[in-house]
Design an enzyme around this catalytic site. Sequence first.
Site, PDB file in Angstrom:
ATOM      1  N   HIS A 307       0.856  -1.199   0.000  1.00  0.00           N
ATOM      2  CA  HIS A 307       0.000   0.000   0.000  1.00  0.00           C
ATOM      3  C   HIS A 307       0.886   1.241   0.000  1.00  0.00           C
ATOM      4  O   HIS A 307       1.948   1.253   0.634  1.00  0.00           O
ATOM      5  CB  HIS A 307      -0.896   0.006   1.250  1.00  0.00           C
ATOM      6  N   ASP A 364      -7.943  -5.149  -0.268  1.00  0.00           N
ATOM      7  CA  ASP A 364      -8.415  -6.034  -1.350  1.00  0.00           C
ATOM      8  C   ASP A 364      -8.050  -7.497  -1.143  1.00  0.00           C
ATOM      9  O   ASP A 364      -8.493  -8.356  -1.903  1.00  0.00           O
ATOM     10  CB  ASP A 364      -7.824  -5.549  -2.689  1.00  0.00           C
TER      11      ASP A 364
HETATM   12  C1  SDX Z   1      -6.118   0.115  -3.081  1.00  0.00           C
HETATM   13  O1  SDX Z   1      -4.273   4.546  -2.120  1.00  0.00           O
HETATM   14  C2  SDX Z   1      -5.251   3.967  -1.530  1.00  0.00           C
HETATM   15  O2  SDX Z   1      -5.655   4.365  -0.462  1.00  0.00           O
HETATM   16  C3  SDX Z   1      -5.840   2.782  -2.286  1.00  0.00           C
HETATM   17  C4  SDX Z   1      -6.861   1.956  -1.542  1.00  0.00           C
HETATM   18  C5  SDX Z   1      -8.143   2.736  -1.288  1.00  0.00           C
HETATM   19  O3  SDX Z   1      -8.869   2.368  -0.348  1.00  0.00           O
HETATM   20  O4  SDX Z   1      -8.463   3.615  -2.114  1.00  0.00           O
HETATM   21  O5  SDX Z   1      -6.328   1.512  -0.321  1.00  0.00           O
HETATM   22  C6  SDX Z   1      -7.278   0.730  -2.357  1.00  0.00           C
HETATM   23  O6  SDX Z   1      -5.868   0.460  -4.212  1.00  0.00           O
HETATM   24  C7  SDX Z   1      -5.279  -0.900  -2.353  1.00  0.00           C
HETATM   25  C8  SDX Z   1      -4.061  -1.396  -3.219  1.00  0.00           C
HETATM   26  C9  SDX Z   1      -4.552  -2.484  -4.174  1.00  0.00           C
HETATM   27  N1  SDX Z   1      -3.514  -2.874  -5.120  1.00  0.00           N
HETATM   28  C10 SDX Z   1      -2.861  -4.045  -5.039  1.00  0.00           C
HETATM   29  O7  SDX Z   1      -3.054  -4.881  -4.142  1.00  0.00           O
HETATM   30  C11 SDX Z   1      -1.884  -4.318  -6.183  1.00  0.00           C
HETATM   31  C12 SDX Z   1      -0.569  -4.891  -5.630  1.00  0.00           C
HETATM   32  N2  SDX Z   1       0.100  -3.847  -4.856  1.00  0.00           N
HETATM   33  C13 SDX Z   1       1.103  -3.067  -5.549  1.00  0.00           C
HETATM   34  O8  SDX Z   1       0.980  -2.934  -6.920  1.00  0.00           O
HETATM   35  C14 SDX Z   1       1.602  -1.858  -4.764  1.00  0.00           C
HETATM   36  O9  SDX Z   1       1.869  -2.284  -3.492  1.00  0.00           O
HETATM   37  C15 SDX Z   1       0.718  -0.613  -4.695  1.00  0.00           C
HETATM   38  C16 SDX Z   1       0.295  -0.163  -6.059  1.00  0.00           C
HETATM   39  C17 SDX Z   1      -0.486  -0.858  -3.855  1.00  0.00           C
HETATM   40  C18 SDX Z   1       1.550   0.487  -4.043  1.00  0.00           C
HETATM   41  O10 SDX Z   1       2.563   0.805  -4.901  1.00  0.00           O
HETATM   42  P1  SDX Z   1       3.709   1.881  -4.500  1.00  0.00           P
HETATM   43  O11 SDX Z   1       3.378   2.575  -3.239  1.00  0.00           O
HETATM   44  O12 SDX Z   1       3.960   2.712  -5.730  1.00  0.00           O
HETATM   45  O13 SDX Z   1       4.934   0.972  -4.167  1.00  0.00           O
HETATM   46  P2  SDX Z   1       5.988   0.483  -5.228  1.00  0.00           P
HETATM   47  O14 SDX Z   1       5.298  -0.077  -6.438  1.00  0.00           O
HETATM   48  O15 SDX Z   1       6.983   1.568  -5.409  1.00  0.00           O
HETATM   49  O16 SDX Z   1       6.674  -0.764  -4.446  1.00  0.00           O
HETATM   50  C19 SDX Z   1       7.740  -0.569  -3.519  1.00  0.00           C
HETATM   51  C20 SDX Z   1       8.526  -1.881  -3.565  1.00  0.00           C
HETATM   52  C21 SDX Z   1       8.975  -2.254  -4.998  1.00  0.00           C
HETATM   53  O17 SDX Z   1      10.129  -3.082  -4.868  1.00  0.00           O
HETATM   54  P3  SDX Z   1      11.604  -2.375  -5.034  1.00  0.00           P
HETATM   55  O18 SDX Z   1      11.597  -1.644  -6.364  1.00  0.00           O
HETATM   56  O19 SDX Z   1      11.734  -1.444  -3.833  1.00  0.00           O
HETATM   57  O20 SDX Z   1      12.569  -3.525  -4.983  1.00  0.00           O
HETATM   58  O21 SDX Z   1       7.692  -2.967  -3.137  1.00  0.00           O
HETATM   59  C22 SDX Z   1       7.502  -3.882  -4.212  1.00  0.00           C
HETATM   60  C23 SDX Z   1       7.865  -3.142  -5.478  1.00  0.00           C
HETATM   61  O22 SDX Z   1       8.292  -4.041  -6.481  1.00  0.00           O
HETATM   62  N3  SDX Z   1       6.087  -4.269  -4.192  1.00  0.00           N
HETATM   63  C24 SDX Z   1       5.626  -5.500  -4.389  1.00  0.00           C
HETATM   64  C25 SDX Z   1       4.226  -5.408  -4.230  1.00  0.00           C
HETATM   65  N4  SDX Z   1       3.886  -4.150  -3.935  1.00  0.00           N
HETATM   66  C26 SDX Z   1       5.038  -3.437  -3.922  1.00  0.00           C
HETATM   67  N5  SDX Z   1       6.257  -6.654  -4.699  1.00  0.00           N
HETATM   68  C27 SDX Z   1       5.460  -7.760  -4.833  1.00  0.00           C
HETATM   69  N6  SDX Z   1       4.113  -7.761  -4.678  1.00  0.00           N
HETATM   70  C28 SDX Z   1       3.470  -6.610  -4.387  1.00  0.00           C
HETATM   71  N7  SDX Z   1       2.151  -6.601  -4.237  1.00  0.00           N
END
Ligand code: SDX
Length: 428
Positions: A307, A364
């Site tokens: 998140h 989710d």
């Molecule tokens: C919602 O914003 C809100 O409030 C949203 C929400 C709401 O109520 O409106 O809470 C609802 O959208 C919840 C999120 C639902 N999405 C997912 O579950 C999709 C999977 N999650 C990711 O795609 C990700 O965690 C996000 C999109 C939720 C957050 O992305 P960020 O904050 O941009 O973080 P990032 O992509 O920069 O990740 C940081 C690191 C990265 O690794 P490094 O480059 O540091 O090595 O964490 C890793 C990412 O690769 N990472 C994951 C991951 N999420 C982040 N690795 C594996 N699996 C994951 N799910």
Amino acid sequence: MADKATLTIDGQSYEFPIITGTEQERAIDIKTLRGATGGVTTIDPGYKNTGSCQSAITFLDGEEGILRYRGYAIEALAEKASFLEVAYLLIFGELPTQVQLDKFDKDIKAESHVDEDMKKILDGFPKSAHPMGVLSALTSALIAFNPSSVNVDSEEDMYRTIVKLLAKFPVLAAWAMRKKKSQPLDYGDNSLGYVENLHKMMFAKPNEEYKVDKAVIDALDKLLILHADHEQNCSTSTVRMVGSSHAGLFASISSGICALWGPLHGGANQAVIEMLESIKEDGGDTKKYMAKAKDKEDPFRLMGFGHRVYKNFDPRAKIIKVAADDVLNQLGIEDPVLDIAKGLEKEALEDSYFVDRKLYPNVDFYSGIIYRALDIPVEMFTVMFALGRLPGWIAQWKEMRENKEPIGRPRQVYTGENFREFKEVSKR
Ligand code: SDX
């Protein structure tokens, strides 16, 4: 603590005020930056460090796992309030008295009809259409049948437009589902409560009397409350941005639905179940999928994990996880993917890749397991998210308009070609 920040560029110092919120969050107010520095701006892809507004609606603390709507803890609201009460709270700022709640409910019921010609638009969609696309289109089409909803110049206009949308949106969502299932459209029953009526419109069989199942309605009511608002997330920021051009409420919400559809945002609840199903089909080998999630060469992400704000745990996920067990027990349902989900969560909590990046289950991760237990088709999961988020979107849009916020128009840093003379095609 300092109430000013100093920035030094080319030996010149500039001071900017630091504003402090009611929960002691601090932000540097850079409203004057570009003018004071002769054109220097900031850049922050994904706005990870940038606030877009000051808001009095929802407070999140990502480190402490706190979520409050208008100061009330999400745990208390999920336990003690109804979704309609929470909708009133988010939109008007206070929990309603019984008189206010009864009037709100009555005003919504009075607007729960949808123009028959809207069905012609629904008919134009193929059965294969994703319900989020249908819902966004029908929400936008509502404008044509409610032209007075566009200009909300008075409090009365605003209230009437809000009530219209709260009344008609569940009908459109239910229609999207019945289209998908090739079932006749249902008109609902104004003798039922808001969530009961939504469920009836989604599930009532034309040849049977609809019976309310309290366990199902309570679960749905709680899920809608947990999704009702979440400060400046992607879809809410979209609703505020579109509304800042003075596009109407329905058009702004239609845009928010499209932003929520994405699998990185609200579409994740559908992606989680599809992921859990594929793990189950693959023999339940969670370790294989954990390895894929950590492999930078592999585009696979653990959906429902991570998140932008919560770096400890998502309080909603904790409540939904408990509710998932309760609902499945009450309905006598065994769902193997719940055990797979719990297995993934346990492994992630012991894995340095996830712990170091502070990746925990979000809203989710478990919600789809409940939706599935309530016999909601997987392609409708994000529609359920939109139904919950509707009052939050409305509240944020109303706040943006009442605060007379300027049209949203970010700057950029240009990295393209310098000036070039035009070249005739014969010379290219
Ligand atoms: C919602 O914003 C809100 O409030 C949203 C929400 C709401 O109520 O409106 O809470 C609802 O959208 C919840 C999120 C639902 N999405 C997912 O579950 C999709 C999977 N999650 C990711 O795609 C990700 O965690 C996000 C999109 C939720 C957050 O992305 P960020 O904050 O941009 O973080 P990032 O992509 O920069 O990740 C940081 C690191 C990265 O690794 P490094 O480059 O540091 O090595 O964490 C890793 C990412 O690769 N990472 C994951 C991951 N999420 C982040 N690795 C594996 N699996 C994951 N799910």
